[in-house]
Design a protein around this motif. Structure first.
Motif, PDB file in Angstrom:
ATOM      1  N   VAL A   1       0.869  -1.189   0.000  1.00  0.00           N
ATOM      2  CA  VAL A   1       0.000   0.000   0.000  1.00  0.00           C
ATOM      3  C   VAL A   1       0.901   1.232   0.000  1.00  0.00           C
ATOM      4  CG1 VAL A   1      -1.679   1.355   1.325  1.00  0.00           C
ATOM      5  CG2 VAL A   1      -1.916  -1.142   1.201  1.00  0.00           C
ATOM      6  N   THR A   2       0.666   2.144  -0.954  1.00  0.00           N
ATOM      7  CA  THR A   2       1.446   3.380  -1.016  1.00  0.00           C
ATOM      8  C   THR A   2       0.546   4.563  -0.653  1.00  0.00           C
ATOM      9  OG1 THR A   2       2.710   2.450  -2.857  1.00  0.00           O
ATOM     10  CG2 THR A   2       2.925   4.829  -2.468  1.00  0.00           C
ATOM     11  N   ALA A   3       0.854   5.252   0.417  1.00  0.00           N
ATOM     12  CA  ALA A   3       0.091   6.455   0.781  1.00  0.00           C
ATOM     13  C   ALA A   3       0.682   7.629   0.003  1.00  0.00           C
ATOM     14  CB  ALA A   3       0.184   6.701   2.277  1.00  0.00           C
ATOM     15  N   ILE A   4      -0.187   8.356  -0.687  1.00  0.00           N
ATOM     16  CA  ILE A   4       0.272   9.447  -1.554  1.00  0.00           C
ATOM     17  C   ILE A   4      -0.182  10.780  -0.949  1.00  0.00           C
ATOM     18  CG2 ILE A   4      -0.005  10.401  -3.882  1.00  0.00           C
ATOM     19  CD1 ILE A   4      -0.019   7.460  -4.829  1.00  0.00           C
ATOM     20  N   HIS A   5       0.725  11.737  -0.887  1.00  0.00           N
ATOM     21  CA  HIS A   5       0.479  12.912  -0.054  1.00  0.00           C
ATOM     22  C   HIS A   5       1.284  14.128  -0.529  1.00  0.00           C
ATOM     23  CE1 HIS A   5       4.548  12.837   1.698  1.00  0.00           C
ATOM     24  NE2 HIS A   5       4.477  11.573   1.334  1.00  0.00           N
ATOM     25  N   LYS A   6       1.099  15.225   0.167  1.00  0.00           N
ATOM     26  CA  LYS A   6       1.908  16.427  -0.059  1.00  0.00           C
ATOM     27  C   LYS A   6       2.225  17.010   1.324  1.00  0.00           C
ATOM     28  CE  LYS A   6       3.651  19.416  -3.053  1.00  0.00           C
ATOM     29  NZ  LYS A   6       4.680  19.089  -4.057  1.00  0.00           N
ATOM     30  N   ALA A   7       2.661  16.121   2.212  1.00  0.00           N
ATOM     31  CA  ALA A   7       2.862  16.522   3.609  1.00  0.00           C
ATOM     32  C   ALA A   7       4.081  17.421   3.785  1.00  0.00           C
ATOM     33  CB  ALA A   7       2.973  15.288   4.504  1.00  0.00           C
TER      34      ALA A   7
ATOM     35  N   LEU B   1      -2.919   2.088  -4.113  1.00  0.00           N
ATOM     36  CA  LEU B   1      -2.624   3.501  -3.853  1.00  0.00           C
ATOM     37  C   LEU B   1      -3.664   4.035  -2.867  1.00  0.00           C
ATOM     38  CD1 LEU B   1      -1.345   2.892  -6.678  1.00  0.00           C
ATOM     39  CD2 LEU B   1      -1.751   5.259  -7.253  1.00  0.00           C
ATOM     40  N   LEU B   2      -3.210   4.703  -1.837  1.00  0.00           N
ATOM     41  CA  LEU B   2      -4.103   5.249  -0.807  1.00  0.00           C
ATOM     42  C   LEU B   2      -4.013   6.767  -0.852  1.00  0.00           C
ATOM     43  CD1 LEU B   2      -5.768   5.198   1.860  1.00  0.00           C
ATOM     44  CD2 LEU B   2      -3.621   4.782   3.065  1.00  0.00           C
ATOM     45  N   LEU B   3      -5.155   7.424  -1.161  1.00  0.00           N
ATOM     46  CA  LEU B   3      -5.094   8.876  -1.371  1.00  0.00           C
ATOM     47  C   LEU B   3      -6.252   9.609  -0.700  1.00  0.00           C
ATOM     48  CD1 LEU B   3      -4.792   7.413  -4.534  1.00  0.00           C
ATOM     49  CD2 LEU B   3      -3.581   9.550  -4.771  1.00  0.00           C
TER      50      LEU B   3
END
Ligand code: ATP
Length: 351
Positions: free
Chosen positions: A174-180, A228-230
């Protein structure tokens, strides 16, 4: 479209033909589902522009009542005017029925020519908050604010959904996709929750990637992704990008799940440029119908549809215009139905 084709044991499902190409592709999906022999009584309901024109309300009470009773729907796209008029009905329905998880399986089909082969990924998108909370206001003329809402509750809930899905389907990562790096608090909270949930699923690899880098990786090495986790907005954008990797919006199905029900709908919109012309690709709607059947407990019938779609695309004899062919919506639908019957005996061999 057939209504009230009931028998006592038929499961009632709300059917929303929708706007634009919706009625064309939803009829196709219904025709294909009917070929499986699964007994469904379709409770057809108007929504969106079709409903607005007929009864002056894009979300009629009858629609809400039907959804509350059936808990499950097959839905066409609904028209939402950009920057004016009523709010998005899609967003309204997802929020009203707390359909917090949007799932979009994206995989390559043999016979659909794209720059990539063997793409097989799943987009899991949070459906209820983020900038879709609709909290916008004008501070002064020329200055507006739009508020991004991220909560720990919704973030944990969607992360758990993604990991449980990965576990159930035997997925590895599982890939968490972000702009943290920029939204340190909001996307930071989303990541914190994803990390927390990931620790409960030790057999599934967990990774994180910044959304711009993830887009670059998606268009250069899409096979390296799994689940993909968004958040909501990144999920919306990345879903369409992913559809482009495997042949476009005409072939990618989708579903919105909550704890009490689900709405199945293709990723694409109303496609006003081709609406009413019989040119729409029905595959995304047909595959959404296959997801509906699986949800209702008919895994075998769902698989039968998916295999038939694969056969039709691979043969390449009947393709709609978006896939480089000249077939109409109806011809493509008939081809899928034909493949369901001709491949029925060989399906067991491929099990
Ligand atoms: P909306 O405002 O409802 O999102 P849109 O036209 O902005 O509509 P889509 O409906 O998703 O967005 O369509 C984007 C493009 O993809 C259009 O050119 C459309 O014709 C094409 N397209 C979308 N769905 C299909 C389909 N099922 N078959 C063929 N082409 C499609």
């Amino acid at each position: 479209m057939k209504k009230d084709s009931s028998s006592n044991s038929a499961r009632v499902v709300t059917l929303i033909p929708g706007d634009g190409i919706g009625p064309e592709v939803i009829s196709a999906a219904v025709a294909v589902i009917e070929q499986t022999g699964v007994k469904i009584r379709w409770d057809e309901q108007l929504a969106g522009m079709a409903a607005f024109k007929r009864v002056g309300n894009p979300v009629p009470d009858a629609l809400i009542k039907s959804l509350r009773q059936t808990g499950v729907a097959l839905k066409g796209p609904l028209e939402t005017r950009v920057g004016e008029g009523y709010r998005s009905i899609n967003v309204y329905l997802r929020k009203t029925f707390n359909l917090y998880a949007n799932l979009r399986p994206v995989h390559s089909f043999k016979g659909v020519h794209t720059p990539f082969r063997d793409v097989d990924l799943v987009v899991v998108r949070e459906n209820t908050e983020d900038l879709y909370a609709g909290l916008e206001h004008q501070i002064t003329p020329g200055v507006v604010e739009s508020i991004k809402v991220i909560t720990a509750k919704a973030s944990r809930r969607i992360a758990r959904f993604a990991f449980e899905y990965a576990r159930r389907e035997g997925r590895a990562c599982v890939t968490a996709i972000h702009k943290a790096n920029i939204m340190k608090l909001s996307d930071g909270l989303f990541l914190k929750c994803a990390r927390e949930i990931s620790s409960e699923f030790s057999e599934i690899r967990y990774e994180e990637q910044i959304v711009d880098a993830a887009c670059m990786r998606l268009v250069t090495d899409p096979q390296s992704f799994d689940v993909l986790l968004l958040e909501n907005l990144y999920g919306d954008i990345v879903s369409d990008l992913c559809a482009g990797l495997v042949g476009g919006l005409g072939v990618v199905p989708g579903a919105n799940y909550g704890d009490k029900g689900a709405i199945f709908e293709a990723v694409h919109g109303t496609a006003p440029d081709i609406a009413g012309k019989g040119l729409a690709n029905p595959i995304a709607a047909i595959l959404s119908g296959a997801m509906l059947l699986e949800f209702l407990g008919h895994a075998h019938e769902s698989r039968r549809i998916r295999l038939a779609v694969g056969d039709v695309l691979q043969s390449g004899a009947t393709l709609t215009r978006d896939l480089g062919g000249s077939a109409t919506t109806m011809q493509m639908t008939d081809a899928v139905i034909g493949a369901m019957h001709s491949s029925a005996s060989s399906a067991a061999d491929r099990a």
